[in-house]
Scaffold this motif. Structure first.
Motif, PDB file in Angstrom:
ATOM      1  N   HIS A 207       0.818  -1.214   0.000  1.00 33.97           N
ATOM      2  CA  HIS A 207       0.000   0.000   0.000  1.00 33.97           C
ATOM      3  C   HIS A 207       0.857   1.274   0.000  1.00 33.97           C
ATOM      4  O   HIS A 207       0.389   2.346   0.379  1.00 33.97           O
ATOM      5  CB  HIS A 207      -0.959  -0.021   1.190  1.00 33.97           C
ATOM      6  N   LYS A 208       2.080   1.124  -0.454  1.00 26.73           N
ATOM      7  CA  LYS A 208       2.961   2.264  -0.727  1.00 26.73           C
ATOM      8  C   LYS A 208       3.199   3.157   0.494  1.00 26.73           C
ATOM      9  O   LYS A 208       3.130   4.383   0.411  1.00 26.73           O
ATOM     10  CB  LYS A 208       2.404   3.092  -1.895  1.00 26.73           C
ATOM     11  N   PHE A 209       3.478   2.526   1.605  1.00 28.60           N
ATOM     12  CA  PHE A 209       3.849   3.261   2.812  1.00 28.60           C
ATOM     13  C   PHE A 209       5.320   3.646   2.749  1.00 28.60           C
ATOM     14  O   PHE A 209       6.160   2.873   2.284  1.00 28.60           O
ATOM     15  CB  PHE A 209       3.652   2.385   4.055  1.00 28.60           C
ATOM     16  N   HIS A 210       5.606   4.849   3.210  1.00 27.18           N
ATOM     17  CA  HIS A 210       7.000   5.181   3.526  1.00 27.18           C
ATOM     18  C   HIS A 210       7.123   5.098   5.037  1.00 27.18           C
ATOM     19  O   HIS A 210       6.452   5.801   5.778  1.00 27.18           O
ATOM     20  CB  HIS A 210       7.404   6.566   3.052  1.00 27.18           C
ATOM     21  N   LEU A 211       8.011   4.210   5.477  1.00 30.73           N
ATOM     22  CA  LEU A 211       8.145   3.910   6.891  1.00 30.73           C
ATOM     23  C   LEU A 211       9.387   4.590   7.458  1.00 30.73           C
ATOM     24  O   LEU A 211      10.474   4.502   6.886  1.00 30.73           O
ATOM     25  CB  LEU A 211       8.275   2.388   7.046  1.00 30.73           C
ATOM     26  N   THR A 212       9.221   5.263   8.591  1.00 31.11           N
ATOM     27  CA  THR A 212      10.360   5.815   9.315  1.00 31.11           C
ATOM     28  C   THR A 212      10.481   5.074  10.635  1.00 31.11           C
ATOM     29  O   THR A 212       9.535   5.044  11.434  1.00 31.11           O
ATOM     30  CB  THR A 212      10.190   7.319   9.584  1.00 31.11           C
ATOM     31  N   ILE A 213      11.638   4.470  10.849  1.00 29.98           N
ATOM     32  CA  ILE A 213      11.879   3.690  12.059  1.00 29.98           C
ATOM     33  C   ILE A 213      12.780   4.487  12.998  1.00 29.98           C
ATOM     34  O   ILE A 213      13.798   5.033  12.579  1.00 29.98           O
ATOM     35  CB  ILE A 213      12.533   2.335  11.717  1.00 29.98           C
ATOM     36  N   SER A 214      12.387   4.536  14.243  1.00 23.82           N
ATOM     37  CA  SER A 214      13.200   5.229  15.251  1.00 23.82           C
ATOM     38  C   SER A 214      14.355   4.322  15.667  1.00 23.82           C
ATOM     39  O   SER A 214      14.140   3.257  16.265  1.00 23.82           O
ATOM     40  CB  SER A 214      12.348   5.579  16.472  1.00 23.82           C
ATOM     41  N   LEU A 215      15.556   4.723  15.314  1.00 19.96           N
ATOM     42  CA  LEU A 215      16.763   3.950  15.628  1.00 19.96           C
ATOM     43  C   LEU A 215      17.884   4.938  15.886  1.00 19.96           C
ATOM     44  O   LEU A 215      18.209   5.753  15.019  1.00 19.96           O
ATOM     45  CB  LEU A 215      17.109   3.022  14.464  1.00 19.96           C
ATOM     46  N   ASP A 216      18.479   4.882  17.057  1.00 16.54           N
ATOM     47  CA  ASP A 216      19.430   5.924  17.453  1.00 16.54           C
ATOM     48  C   ASP A 216      20.880   5.614  17.131  1.00 16.54           C
ATOM     49  O   ASP A 216      21.734   6.502  17.222  1.00 16.54           O
ATOM     50  CB  ASP A 216      19.310   6.192  18.962  1.00 16.54           C
ATOM     51  N   GLY A 217      21.176   4.364  16.760  1.00 15.54           N
ATOM     52  CA  GLY A 217      22.563   4.009  16.484  1.00 15.54           C
ATOM     53  C   GLY A 217      22.824   2.572  16.880  1.00 15.54           C
ATOM     54  O   GLY A 217      21.902   1.736  16.896  1.00 15.54           O
ATOM     55  N   PRO A 218      24.064   2.243  17.224  1.00 13.69           N
ATOM     56  CA  PRO A 218      24.401   0.868  17.617  1.00 13.69           C
ATOM     57  C   PRO A 218      23.723   0.489  18.934  1.00 13.69           C
ATOM     58  O   PRO A 218      23.146   1.336  19.628  1.00 13.69           O
ATOM     59  CB  PRO A 218      25.923   0.911  17.762  1.00 13.69           C
ATOM     60  N   SER A 258      13.263   4.342   6.114  1.00 14.09           N
ATOM     61  CA  SER A 258      14.365   5.199   6.558  1.00 14.09           C
ATOM     62  C   SER A 258      14.382   5.220   8.081  1.00 14.09           C
ATOM     63  O   SER A 258      13.472   4.696   8.730  1.00 14.09           O
ATOM     64  CB  SER A 258      14.211   6.616   5.993  1.00 14.09           C
ATOM     65  N   PHE A 259      15.410   5.836   8.633  1.00 11.22           N
ATOM     66  CA  PHE A 259      15.552   5.896  10.082  1.00 11.22           C
ATOM     67  C   PHE A 259      15.529   7.333  10.569  1.00 11.22           C
ATOM     68  O   PHE A 259      15.939   8.255   9.863  1.00 11.22           O
ATOM     69  CB  PHE A 259      16.878   5.260  10.522  1.00 11.22           C
ATOM     70  N   ASN A 260      15.036   7.483  11.771  1.00 13.04           N
ATOM     71  CA  ASN A 260      15.167   8.753  12.489  1.00 13.04           C
ATOM     72  C   ASN A 260      15.945   8.485  13.763  1.00 13.04           C
ATOM     73  O   ASN A 260      15.554   7.636  14.571  1.00 13.04           O
ATOM     74  CB  ASN A 260      13.813   9.353  12.830  1.00 13.04           C
TER      75      ASN A 260
END
Length: 483
Positions: A207-218, A258-260
């Motif tokens: 359904h053509k979502f652009h997903l942003t995942i919260s990820l701060d690093g290692p 993508s990540f934030n």
């Protein structure tokens, strides 16, 4: 006529500049002209041409040239102090809404230390409130009824953790796809990804979502703040396992993710940046960074160790080298790319003016850029403002926009009008309305408390922009370089 030129002077590496407030132009001048301008701005009233009589003929010609170009004019304080789009705001709401963000829940399965709902912020905590389907459908209908001039439509899902309400999201998506047939419809979601199964990822992809995942690093950095509710257990490995399974199911599945990364001032930013550059599972994906939000934080003392600034400036230095030279051609800076995008937007794309009076910048059109609807169907200018602050409620799902309240937010500078009229930074000011709130109301004191930091940041941005341009930085190629 006697007056003080409306300018801001600054020097950089033995080179001299002034920012002309009325025209929004940045000019480099010889040291003699700089010292002349510095001397006359210290006086109460001056006749610039008369004062320049003691200069050399060449220097007088330069002053005449600047004046004839509309520079060095006086500050105009008797014009209307109103945002130019104030009277058009109601018309924008009628047919120019292109996006909406639905807060489908105020609940979350995590308890991130810096989250605005963590309990560390005034009047904002996680709870079990969720958006009813009827409210969500009404919100989508409202968007449809007020988007006739827009071909591209965006619907975002926000929390809390939106995947807690996946069934609701599916129903809204099905409804919106039928309603907006004939238009380009895209969906957005910000998630912590701990509930992101292969099946859910397939649906979002279809359904053509652009997903942003919260990820701060290692793991060591991410798990410091992003923990499960009730257990204090870090979430890094759960996210990595979910992403690995999704990629195994479809090797192309991560291309629309993508990540934030939230930048904690007590973390090793160099380590985080290296992680996003080299960790196999994430190195091909986009990442954006942002600092911990201090607005409405109970403890306003966001102190940082000296090493944080050392690491930050080193990462920025590498970012600037990448942007201007081939020295770091293999280095694709990610974590601080928002610094370049802000510089491009605020410096390269700034408007050079011919009129001499405009209102301060910094405030977006409430409800146009980031239209936010909470679980109860209340309208807010965006998701960043305090939802318990009545001054920020600009309408509701039953009655539509309260245009007068929205106009008040658009013209937030009126609460500091005298200071803003006389501030060199007014046209470059980036103060958001969220910074002007105290105890649920727009606060003159809070707005003014951010002024000095804002002016320092803007002058630093001007200096960085000048250096980058002088060394061949081509901001026009920003998109091509993938930033």
């Amino acid at each position: 006529m006697d007056y003080i030129p409306n300018i801001h002077l600054f020097s950089l590496y033995n080179q001299y500049y002034f920012y002309d407030v009325n025209t929004n132009a940045i000019m480099e001048v010889p040291s003699e002209i700089y010292m002349f301008l510095k001397n006359i701005t210290g006086k109460k009233d001056v006749d610039v041409r008369k004062e320049s009589e003691n200069l050399s003929d060449h220097e007088k010609e330069e002053i005449d040239y600047l004046i004839s170009g509309g520079l060095l004019s006086k500050n105009v304080t008797n014009c209307s102090f109103c945002h130019p789009e104030t009277e058009m705001l109601g018309d924008y709401y009628k047919s120019n809404l292109s996006s909406i963000t639905l807060q489908v829940t105020q609940n979350c399965n995590l308890r991130c230390a810096y989250c605005i709902y963590s309990g560390s912020y005034v009047n904002r905590t996680h709870n079990n409130k969720r958006m009813q389907l009827e409210t969500a459908i009404k919100a989508v209908d409202f968007l449809y009824q007020h988007s006739s001039q827009c071909h591209i439509i965006s619907i975002g899902f926000y929390g809390g953790e939106p995947l807690l309400e996946f069934d609701l999201i599916q129903k809204v998506v099905d409804y919106a796809e039928e309603l907006f047939k004939g238009k380009s419809l895209q969906f957005l979601m910000t998630t912590n990804a701990t509930l992101l199964s292969v099946e859910k990822a397939r649906y979002l992809r279809e359904h053509k979502f652009h997903l942003t995942i919260s990820l701060d690093g290692p793991q060591s950095i991410h798990n410091k703040n992003r923990i499960f509710a009730g257990s204090n257990k870090g979430t890094f490995q759960v996210i990595m396992n979910n992403l690995k399974k999704i990629k195994e199911d479809d090797p192309q599945a991560l291309k629309d993710i993508s990540f934030n990364a939230v930048i904690d001032m007590n973390q090793d930013t160099s380590c985080s940046n290296e992680f996003f550059l080299h960790y196999d599972l994430v190195k091909e994906m986009d990442v954006g960074g942002n600092y911990v939000d201090s607005s409405n934080k109970k403890d306003q003392t966001l102190s940082a160790p000296p090493q944080f600034y050392v690491d930050t400036y080193y990462e920025l230095f590498k970012l600037y080298l990448f942007q201007c030279t081939d020295i770091f051609s293999a280095y694709a800076p990610k974590l601080y790319s928002f610094e370049i995008s802000a510089m491009k937007r605020n410096m390269l794309e700034r408007t050079i003016l011919h009129n001499t009076c405009t209102t301060p910048s910094g405030q977006c059109l409430p409800g146009i850029q980031r239209f936010f609807v909470d679980v109860d169907g209340l309208f807010y200018p965006c998701e960043r403002v305090n939802e318990s602050a009545d001054d920020f409620v600009i309408g509701d799902i039953e009655n539509g926009f309260n245009v007068e309240k929205a106009k008040k937010l658009l013209n937030v500078a009126l609460i500091t009008e005298n200071e803003c009229r006389n501030c060199w930074c007014s046209k470059l000011c980036n103060q958001c309305i969220s910074k002007a709130e105290e105890n649920g109301k727009l606060s003159r004191k809070m707005r003014l408390s951010n002024c000095q930091d804002t002016k320092i940041a803007v002058e630093d941005m001007m200096k960085n922009y000048i250096v980058l341009r002088k060394h061949g930085c081509r901001f026009e190629e920003y998109e091509r370089k993938g930033l």
